[in-house]
Design an enzyme around this catalytic site. Structure first.
Site, PDB file in Angstrom:
ATOM      1  N   CYS A 142      -2.860 -13.623  29.632  1.00  0.00           N
ATOM      2  CA  CYS A 142      -2.173 -12.551  30.591  1.00  0.00           C
ATOM      3  C   CYS A 142      -3.272 -11.707  31.403  1.00  0.00           C
ATOM      4  CB  CYS A 142      -1.516 -11.528  29.720  1.00  0.00           C
ATOM      5  SG  CYS A 142      -0.502 -10.471  30.566  1.00  0.00           S
ATOM      6  N   GLU A 196       2.441 -14.898  26.097  1.00  0.00           N
ATOM      7  CA  GLU A 196       1.937 -13.873  25.167  1.00  0.00           C
ATOM      8  C   GLU A 196       3.137 -13.388  24.264  1.00  0.00           C
ATOM      9  OE1 GLU A 196       0.540 -10.502  27.548  1.00  0.00           O
ATOM     10  OE2 GLU A 196      -1.211 -10.039  26.069  1.00  0.00           O
ATOM     11  N   LYS A 252      -7.793 -12.385  22.838  1.00  0.00           N
ATOM     12  CA  LYS A 252      -7.394 -11.768  24.371  1.00  0.00           C
ATOM     13  C   LYS A 252      -8.856 -11.017  24.351  1.00  0.00           C
ATOM     14  CE  LYS A 252      -4.403  -9.351  27.410  1.00  0.00           C
ATOM     15  NZ  LYS A 252      -3.040  -8.709  27.491  1.00  0.00           N
TER      16      LYS A 252
HETATM   17  O1  LIG Z   1       1.542  -4.735  24.423  1.00  0.00           O
HETATM   18  C1  LIG Z   1       2.083  -5.721  23.873  1.00  0.00           C
HETATM   19  O2  LIG Z   1       2.615  -5.665  22.859  1.00  0.00           O
HETATM   20  C2  LIG Z   1       1.878  -7.022  24.501  1.00  0.00           C
HETATM   21  N1  LIG Z   1       0.780  -6.995  25.442  1.00  0.00           N
HETATM   22  C3  LIG Z   1       1.273  -7.146  26.926  1.00  0.00           C
HETATM   23  O3  LIG Z   1       2.248  -6.942  27.173  1.00  0.00           O
HETATM   24  C4  LIG Z   1      -0.075  -7.035  27.842  1.00  0.00           C
HETATM   25  C5  LIG Z   1      -0.795  -5.891  27.481  1.00  0.00           C
HETATM   26  S1  LIG Z   1       0.346  -4.272  27.747  1.00  0.00           S
HETATM   27  N2  LIG Z   1       0.369  -7.092  28.924  1.00  0.00           N
HETATM   28  C6  LIG Z   1      -0.431  -7.301  30.109  1.00  0.00           C
HETATM   29  O4  LIG Z   1      -1.735  -7.699  29.970  1.00  0.00           O
HETATM   30  C7  LIG Z   1       0.051  -7.236  31.582  1.00  0.00           C
HETATM   31  C8  LIG Z   1      -0.614  -7.489  32.541  1.00  0.00           C
HETATM   32  C9  LIG Z   1      -0.244  -7.090  33.849  1.00  0.00           C
HETATM   33  O5  LIG Z   1       0.833  -7.079  34.013  1.00  0.00           O
HETATM   34  C10 LIG Z   1      -1.147  -7.084  35.150  1.00  0.00           C
HETATM   35  O6  LIG Z   1      -2.474  -7.471  34.930  1.00  0.00           O
HETATM   36  O7  LIG Z   1      -0.606  -6.808  36.106  1.00  0.00           O
END
Ligand SMILES: O=C(O)CNC(=O)[C@H](CS)NC(=O)CCC(=O)C(=O)O
Length: 276
Positions: free
Chosen positions: A153, A40, A112
């Protein structure tokens, strides 16, 4: 078919991230990979929406993405960019996965669906939906004899998505990720194994790992899991690297013959809240 997961530690600059990715793609090609998945936010792991706005390019004019397409053709392999931020109409971004074929053509994209809006004790509150607009369409795509199911993710926590992908024929599920460390320690392996077992599918999870320039720390531990739920390959750390495994379509058929849960799926009414 040989498949590979690339683990990265992306920063805010797409040029720097592409430079880190190129040798890892070459390594995967040298290992004989036919399909390669990156994590990701491969191209830009920014601090915030403003940081992304500085570097994100329109989907049809993204120089890093176009370069990856050229590399797919050069290596003659499928390259699946786990995600990158693509500007959309409302000022936010799509968290978009892009699959290139071995000829360099774009085969499929997936935005996503489930966005990470959660507050985890000891960490910041994550409000992914402030920055990203959620997708609304599940996507599969052909990868040689496999059908690939696309997820990103946090999607891994929603078994109904994987069930729908498997019902549509997918036997290889892609889960590029940037997981937090505490939720990774608690849930990463068990959730990914569960998605493999429930659907009788391979799961390939390519992770971001380590301490990033934006202040985030991610869990790493890229994995390849077989349709019986066994971990067949793992990067047991958070450093950049590649992970390779051989997969075979008959293993999917075999797991689904042993436990035909997909075929045994039945519609049901309710739940009824009893007593009435
Ligand atoms: O924000 C960005 O630039 C990139 N996107 C991410 O890092 C994403 C959204 S904050 N991370 C996750 O989905 C982690 C999920 C997770 O850690 C869980 O389900 O426990």
């Amino acid at each position: 078919m040989k498949i590979a997961a690339i683990q990265m530690r992306s920063g805010p600059d797409p040029k720097v991230n592409l430079a880190a990715l190129e040798p890892l793609l070459a390594e995967a090609a040298a290992a004989g990979a036919r399909y390669v998945l990156t994590p990701e936010v491969t191209m830009a792991f920014a601090e915030n929406r403003a940081g992304l706005a500085e570097v994100a390019a329109p989907f049809d004019a993204d120089p890093q993405l176009q370069r990856v397409g050229e590399l797919a053709a050069q290596h003659g392999m499928y390259v699946h960019v786990g995600s990158l931020a693509v500007p959309v109409e409302d000022g936010r971004f799509a968290n978009r996965s892009v699959l290139f074929g071995p000829d360099g053509a774009t085969i499929a994209t997936y935005d996503k669906i489930h966005l990470f809006d959660a507050t985890i004790a000891g960490l910041n509150a994550y409000r992914e939906s402030d920055t990203y607009r959620g997708g609304e369409i599940a996507v599969t795509a052909p990868v040689d004899e496999f059908i690939l199911g696309m997820a990103i993710c946090y999607d891994m926590r929603f078994p109904q998505l994987f069930h729908a992908l498997a019902q549509a024929g997918a036997g290889l599920m892609a889960v590029p990720a940037a997981f937090t460390v505490p939720t990774g320690q608690a849930h990463w392996h068990v959730l990914l194994r569960a998605r493999a077992i429930e659907t009788g599918s391979y799961v390939i999870a390519a992770a971001q790992g380590g301490q990033h320039a934006n202040g985030r720390e991610t869990y790493g531990h890229s994995l390849i899991i077989d349709p019986w739920g066994r971990i067949v390959a793992e990067l047991d750390h958070d450093a950049p690297g590649i992970l390779v495994a051989d997969i075979a379509a008959d293993q999917v058929a075999d797991a689904r013959a042993r436990i035909p849960a997909l075929a045994n799926t039945r519609p049901f009414a309710g739940p009824q809240a009893l007593p009435l």
